[in-house]
Design an enzyme around this catalytic site. Structure first.
Site, mmCIF file in Angstrom:
data_model
loop_
_atom_site.group_PDB
_atom_site.id
_atom_site.type_symbol
_atom_site.label_atom_id
_atom_site.label_comp_id
_atom_site.label_asym_id
_atom_site.label_seq_id
_atom_site.Cartn_x
_atom_site.Cartn_y
_atom_site.Cartn_z
ATOM 1 N N ASP A 138 36.281 72.008 -43.428
ATOM 2 C CA ASP A 138 35.450 72.878 -44.274
ATOM 3 C C ASP A 138 34.848 73.943 -43.355
ATOM 4 O O ASP A 138 33.650 73.923 -43.064
ATOM 5 C CB ASP A 138 34.373 72.064 -44.979
ATOM 6 C CG ASP A 138 34.975 71.055 -45.937
ATOM 7 O OD1 ASP A 138 35.618 71.472 -46.909
ATOM 8 O OD2 ASP A 138 34.828 69.846 -45.691
ATOM 9 N N MET A 157 43.246 65.661 -43.997
ATOM 10 C CA MET A 157 42.649 64.568 -44.772
ATOM 11 C C MET A 157 41.472 65.108 -45.576
ATOM 12 O O MET A 157 40.679 65.903 -45.083
ATOM 13 C CB MET A 157 42.196 63.458 -43.833
ATOM 14 C CG MET A 157 43.377 62.739 -43.255
ATOM 15 S SD MET A 157 42.966 61.066 -42.798
ATOM 16 C CE MET A 157 44.516 60.586 -42.055
ATOM 17 N N SER A 158 41.379 64.645 -46.811
ATOM 18 C CA SER A 158 40.317 65.105 -47.709
ATOM 19 C C SER A 158 40.078 64.034 -48.754
ATOM 20 O O SER A 158 41.029 63.360 -49.187
ATOM 21 C CB SER A 158 40.771 66.396 -48.400
ATOM 22 O OG SER A 158 39.992 66.636 -49.544
ATOM 23 N N HIS A 162 37.394 58.798 -45.413
ATOM 24 C CA HIS A 162 38.731 58.692 -44.825
ATOM 25 C C HIS A 162 38.592 58.828 -43.304
ATOM 26 O O HIS A 162 37.460 58.958 -42.784
ATOM 27 C CB HIS A 162 39.657 59.754 -45.410
ATOM 28 C CG HIS A 162 39.087 61.138 -45.361
ATOM 29 N ND1 HIS A 162 38.924 61.834 -44.189
ATOM 30 C CD2 HIS A 162 38.600 61.948 -46.338
ATOM 31 C CE1 HIS A 162 38.404 63.018 -44.431
ATOM 32 N NE2 HIS A 162 38.171 63.113 -45.737
ATOM 33 N N ALA A 163 39.741 58.844 -42.623
ATOM 34 C CA ALA A 163 39.720 58.849 -41.154
ATOM 35 C C ALA A 163 38.970 60.062 -40.579
ATOM 36 O O ALA A 163 38.408 59.981 -39.485
ATOM 37 C CB ALA A 163 41.149 58.812 -40.627
ATOM 38 N N GLY A 164 38.952 61.169 -41.327
ATOM 39 C CA GLY A 164 38.226 62.356 -40.845
ATOM 40 C C GLY A 164 36.732 62.064 -40.707
ATOM 41 O O GLY A 164 36.098 62.433 -39.716
ATOM 42 N N HIS A 165 36.170 61.396 -41.722
ATOM 43 C CA HIS A 165 34.736 61.047 -41.655
ATOM 44 C C HIS A 165 34.466 60.090 -40.500
ATOM 45 O O HIS A 165 33.463 60.191 -39.803
ATOM 46 C CB HIS A 165 34.282 60.361 -42.954
ATOM 47 C CG HIS A 165 34.362 61.219 -44.171
ATOM 48 N ND1 HIS A 165 35.293 61.026 -45.163
ATOM 49 C CD2 HIS A 165 33.614 62.273 -44.569
ATOM 50 C CE1 HIS A 165 35.122 61.916 -46.124
ATOM 51 N NE2 HIS A 165 34.109 62.681 -45.785
HETATM 52 O O1 PAF Z 1 31.187 68.118 -46.827
HETATM 53 C C1 PAF Z 1 30.611 67.383 -47.646
HETATM 54 O O2 PAF Z 1 31.003 66.251 -47.886
HETATM 55 C C2 PAF Z 1 29.385 67.904 -48.376
HETATM 56 O O3 PAF Z 1 29.500 69.247 -48.681
HETATM 57 C C3 PAF Z 1 28.064 67.622 -47.624
HETATM 58 C C4 PAF Z 1 28.002 68.379 -46.302
HETATM 59 C C5 PAF Z 1 27.915 66.139 -47.374
HETATM 60 C C6 PAF Z 1 26.867 68.091 -48.473
HETATM 61 O O4 PAF Z 1 26.818 67.415 -49.685
#
Ligand code: PAF
Length: 282
Positions: free
Chosen positions: A152, A186-187, A34-37
């Site tokens: 997170d 966003m998640s 999503h947009a966060g990534h």
């Molecule tokens: O935040 C996440 O998506 C996961 O915990 C990570 C850091 C990719 C590890 O699998």
């Protein structure tokens, strides 16, 4: 963008770039982007020449009965989003590449203390799985800089401690949470929410903002603040798990003299377990 599926291919590609004098940035993900990534990639491109991302749904960070099997796997769409964001290299290994044979049983990375509370208490073994897979990925990619979302917050704190304690030669950067217009963080798991739940889900961030405001106005009765928030969350249809005013460095319960604070919260809504937080300095 090139996509590779084996550790050797990834190492070859990164080696070539490093020999050309490039600084390597890394964003590990479990996909369903999503947009966060995408913000992590955009921020990474300001700090590195070559951005590497991984998409790997890591089995060792899911507990029994959790959503490992149903976790959305959307590799094609993820690759398109990463490419559009300017990512150079995608590592998408199968489970057998990351954990061949019984390898997941031979060794694991355990970060102590900071993992005892909050999500660590609610999801036993979760952070061992995260720190183990992130260690493996750091050893495979050998990035100069790695970016993680602040949504997170505990995971970021665990990774910072692991990096320091195990002397990984990588700079860890935390990036601000990206939110929907109503404030919902966003998640990848927001896909489990109905439209109505997404609307009510915004209450989690509203409670965090209200708690921050009370604290800034001088209220240091953190248990009363948490109780109030949990009542509001329950009224919005959440099953609250924790709502806790903590020291931002250790994530231990904050006292009235602590200045660098984070409020950590987790609550269930329908099929989803949502987490969010807000950090600030008094
Ligand atoms: O935040 C996440 O998506 C996961 O915990 C990570 C850091 C990719 C590890 O699998």
């Amino acid at each position: 963008m090139k996509t590779v599926h084996t550790i050797q291919e990834l190492r070859n590609e990164v080696h070539r770039q490093r020999m050309a004098g490039k600084r390597i940035g890394f964003v590990p993900t479990m996909g369903n982007l999503h947009a966060g990534h995408i913000t992590l990639i955009t921020e990474g491109l300001k700090q590195a020449d070559i951005m590497v991302s991984s998409v790997f749904v890591n089995p060792t960070q899911f507990g029994p009965g959790e959503d490992f099997d149903s976790y959305p796997r959307t590799l094609e769409a993820d690759a398109a989003k990463l490419e559009a964001a300017g990512c150079h290299l995608l590592f998408a290994p199968p489970v057998t590449e990351m954990y061949p044979g019984d390898q997941d049983k031979w060794a694991k990375v355990v970060v102590t203390e900071i993992t005892d509370r909050h999500c660590g208490a609610a999801r036993p073994g979760h952070f061992d799985g995260v720190s183990t897979v992130v260690s493996k990925l750091f050893n495979i990619v050998k990035p100069d800089v790695a970016l993680f979302g602040k949504k997170d917050f505990q995971q970021l704190a665990v990774i910072r401690r692991m990096t320091a304690a195990l002397c990984f030669d990588v700079e860890i950067v935390g990036v601000d949470t990206v939110r929907e217009a109503n404030g919902l963080a966003m998640s990848s798991r927001n896909g489990y929410l109905t439209e109505d739940e997404k609307q009510r889900g915004a209450t989690l961030y509203q409670c965090l903002c209200a708690a921050k405001q009370e604290i800034q106005q001088g209220n240091h009765d953190y248990s009363a603040i948490a109780e109030q928030a949990n009542e509001k969350l329950a009224a919005a249809g959440f099953a609250p798990e924790y709502f806790s005013v903590c020291r931002a460095d250790t994530l231990e319960p904050a006292g009235p003299d602590d200045k660098d604070l984070v409020i950590l919260a987790a609550a269930r809504m329908g099929q989803a377990r949502l987490i969010d937080n807000i950090d600030f300095t008094l």
